[in-house]
Scaffold this motif. Structure first.
Motif, short mmCIF file in Angstrom:
data_model
loop_
_atom_site.label_atom_id
_atom_site.label_comp_id
_atom_site.label_asym_id
_atom_site.label_seq_id
_atom_site.Cartn_x
_atom_site.Cartn_y
_atom_site.Cartn_z
N CYS A 431 0.82 -1.22 0.00
CA CYS A 431 0.00 0.00 0.00
C CYS A 431 0.85 1.27 0.00
CB CYS A 431 -0.91 0.00 1.22
SG CYS A 431 0.03 0.03 2.77
N CYS A 436 3.19 -1.07 7.29
CA CYS A 436 3.17 -2.43 6.76
C CYS A 436 4.60 -2.96 6.61
CB CYS A 436 2.42 -2.47 5.43
SG CYS A 436 0.65 -2.15 5.65
N CYS A 462 -2.91 -4.48 -0.62
CA CYS A 462 -1.65 -4.66 0.09
C CYS A 462 -1.62 -6.03 0.76
CB CYS A 462 -1.49 -3.56 1.14
SG CYS A 462 -0.06 -3.75 2.21
N CYS A 464 -0.25 -6.88 3.31
CA CYS A 464 -0.21 -6.78 4.76
C CYS A 464 -1.52 -6.25 5.34
CB CYS A 464 0.96 -5.90 5.18
SG CYS A 464 1.18 -5.74 6.95
N CYS A 465 -1.96 -5.07 4.87
CA CYS A 465 -3.11 -4.42 5.51
C CYS A 465 -4.40 -4.55 4.73
CB CYS A 465 -2.81 -2.94 5.75
SG CYS A 465 -2.66 -1.99 4.22
ZN LIG Z 1 -0.39 -1.98 3.70
#
Ligand SMILES: [Zn+2]
Ligand SMILES: [Zn+2]
Lengths: 479, 479
Positions: A431, A436, A462, A464-465
């Motif tokens: 992102c 992240c 993303c 991660c998030c």
């Molecule tokens: Zn992220």
């Protein structure tokens, strides 16, 4: 032949313990030695000769782009180091401080250069006055010091050798063009000479150089699936120019700040050569960087005519511009083969009385161990051909290894599983948030290696998030 | 033309003030620049290119004698420096001390190498075990630090660049042979490449290197009549080997100490080039060391055909393996001539529309300023011929200057008069006592430069004390 095996047996196999295999290779191939100076190593002849070839190849490429070499002091007064805020924060914790000169304490302590941006800025602030003084495209070959806690030969040591280019330009566009130009010089050098394929890209803000506006990098993948940052090129914009007041009178007679870049490559590339091409018999050197490309090894060298023929072959190879040596030491042929393999010499010529009788010799490739029976007068041509083939084969093998160890992942669970079970590059969407990046580093000890120039849209979110993705990023554990 | 003279007028004439002339030349020819680091200088592109040529020439000669390059740490722990008594006494008062690494004080302070005998001994004590490990013939290119109080560019600065060779041998004879061999390499290099004639000889015990058994030197004479120690080669005997316990098992299975040498040449040779060959228009570089040998300077470069022809001539010179540049900047031709002279470029080619009409150009020698009208297609051959002539002429001029500034004296009164009124080398007999050497230094600020290999019996008694003379010695004031 029991003796001959000893040298090879002295190396831990890389499958058993990659770190120990690396240490074994650098010491048994006599690239480095230990010293009484903690955290510092000796680069021995076999290692330094590789560095000389790296220097020679890079320096030639630099000069073709207009680079001029200079030499600046190794010391930086503390007040000079402190002029650019981000830069001093990045480096002050890891420098060595000189506090005494002779018997007297210094009025101001000085660090041994960890990098020379501040010194080049000092120089440019004195020498740049007019647009006619630009661009300045300087480079220096030197050693730098960073006070590392844990060290490994070539990869991380308190002192290492490198080149650092530092340029000053009239415009932002010119500085950006130079930054990318030098990244491309590094990438071409790695691929063409070191036979190491690289990913070109930009560092995230978290990973960029202290004081830079943008850091570009080439990243390569080692045999154990770890990444190695192999060369970086930084665009400083006018940040340093403002801190050091480097202004020039432009054609319109107004004062403007210069735009600066810096770029460097280090002796860690010798570590890369080992970890990309090496095998369980030792070093494997790409022919274009190998100090010795062919080793002639006589068998029964005391027999009549053998040494004469061996010398003749050496001279014929030399005449064909091949870097050749003759091992006429008193060791057994088997031991010599083992040493030649350990040192990564690309081709050996085996030559005994029977071969001479038949007007031939045996050529053996270091990379595939294939043997070729060649008539003596065809040795130079065949050796040249094999060297080309080995160079190409090493690159192709490294590329295939990298491709088979690059994993596209779209979920955090996949990331977790991959990073822990399948060492290599992970490609995943990001992102753009620092949070992240921090989380991935904390959870997996993996860092963003680069935002590659060649982007792909692996997913919309993303890894991660889950927020909208901005860029595809290469991630990995790194040296 | 008033403007063109400015550059030259910016130099003090050497007859008025030799020291200021020197400073003017090193700065106006842009060999060095000042820095914010006290006592340290920047070597700029024009200066560093000379050093690169020196490195290239010396390194090739070294390798022909079997030298291998290595790199050792720049730091020496205090306990290591202290191992050889004479050595530490010689160097400890003038080293820079590192006392902190990062944020923490070091357990043991380390100096920045002033020279690396102790580090090479540390290496050899680890790597030399058997007669099969000998000889070790290593060299390194690096910078060293000596905390000088007063500094002058190239001649005396807190950091300077050099090479230091360090060898270990099985026997005293081999070590002595290597010591002399390297002295001869230096002497040949100076005479053949730098066009600087040298006196070869041995240093007195007073002047020898800290820790050496014998120091050999080459001494050259500068334009102002002062001597310059230009290269030294030391035989250490087994003194360091005993201090560092470097022993090998000989063929007869007994343990023996190695015999060691070291030898070095530095960036001060750039100072020598300036002070031997320079004149009141600036630098005069011998063609074999000149980074640019020929400068092509177009006159009325905007006129039709001039730049095309200038480029053609540059390419023709390049093809003839001549290091050539074309000055196509916007400065006036007169200014360009003046710059080319200041920078010591051996030959310039002047080329204007009229010359082109006549199918010719003007070649001008930097050393004698003689002009030659040459048809364009003969320029490469004529330039090559002039470069050879200039090289020879510079050597001959320097030799004639040295000969006419070398004085044989047999009495102390003559010594007094000569040293004060006729700067140059003084040749005089010496009894061999330290006391006479000390007295001459105290009375006249002159030192023994060397006991030359080529001896003459100028008188039977010492010039100082009148006791029987043992050796003829070169004396002089020195840089
Ligand atoms: Zn992220
Ligand atoms: Zn005397």
């Amino acid at each position: 032949m029991a003796k001959d095996k000893k040298l090879v047996e002295a190396i831990t196999s890389m499958e058993d313990d990659f770190a120990q295999w690396y240490t074994d290779v650098v010491t048994k191939a006599e690239l480095v030695g230990y010293t009484s100076v903690k955290g510092c190593m000796v680069i021995k002849p076999a290692g330094y000769a590789i560095w000389e070839n790296i220097q020679h190849e890079l320096d030639r490429r630099f000069k073709e782009t207009g680079v001029e070499n200079v030499y600046l002091p190794m010391f930086i007064p503390e007040s000079l180091l402190e002029k650019e805020k981000d830069h001093v924060e990045g480096f002050a914790p890891e420098v060595a401080w000189v506090t005494h000169g002779g018997l007297e304490p210094l009025q101001e302590r000085m660090c041994v250069r960890p990098t020379s941006e501040t010194l080049f800025c000092d120089l440019y602030s004195r020498d740049v006055h007019s647009h006619r003084d630009l661009p300045k495209i300087y480079n220096q070959w030197c050693s730098v010091v960073r006070w590392e806690k844990t060290t490994r030969p070539f990869l991380r040591s308190r002192e290492f050798l490198w080149q650092e280019g530092h340029t000053a330009h009239a415009t932002a566009e010119e500085a950006e063009a130079r930054t990318i130009q030098m990244l491309n010089v590094y990438a071409d050098f790695c691929e063409e000479v070191l036979a190491i394929p690289v990913i070109k890209g930009r560092k995230t803000d978290k990973e960029k150089f202290a004081g830079a506006e943008a850091t570009y990098t080439i990243e390569s993948l080692m045999h154990d699936g770890k990444a190695l940052q192999s060369g970086t090129s930084h665009n400083f914009g006018d940040g340093f120019a403002k801190a050091f007041d480097i202004q020039y009178a432009d054609k319109d007679n107004t004062l403007k700040y210069v735009h600066q870049t810096s770029w460097g490559m280090t002796t860690r590339m010798i570590g890369a050569l080992i970890m990309v091409h090496g095998d369980n018999s030792g070093l494997v050197l790409p022919p274009r960087i190998a100090p010795t490309q062919v080793m002639v090894i006589p068998i029964r060298q005391d027999a009549a005519g053998v040494m004469d023929k061996a010398l003749e072959i050496r001279e014929a190879l030399k005449a064909a511009d091949i870097r050749v040596k003759l091992d006429d030491s008193e060791k057994s042929p088997g031991w010599k083969f083992s040493e030649q393999e350990m040192r990564g010499i690309p081709v050996r010529v085996e030559l005994g009385p029977k071969d001479i009788e038949n007007g031939q010799a045996v050529l053996v490739r270091r990379d595939t161990r294939e043997k070729y029976i060649v008539s003596i007068n065809e040795i130079p041509a065949k050796a040249a051909e094999l060297l080309e083939e080995i160079q190409a084969n090493l690159y192709n093998k490294a590329l295939a290894h990298r491709n088979s160890h690059t994993y596209d992942v779209t979920t955090y669970e996949e990331f977790d599983k991959t990073v822990n079970q399948r060492p290599g590059f992970i490609r995943a969407m990001w992102c753009g948030c620092r949070e992240c990046e921090d989380k991935i580093k904390e959870d997996f000890a993996a860092t963003s290696r680069c935002i590659p120039f060649e982007q792909e849209q692996l997913s919309d979110v993303c890894v991660c998030c889950g927020k909208p993705a901005k860029k595809m990023v290469y991630w990995g554990r790194a040296y």
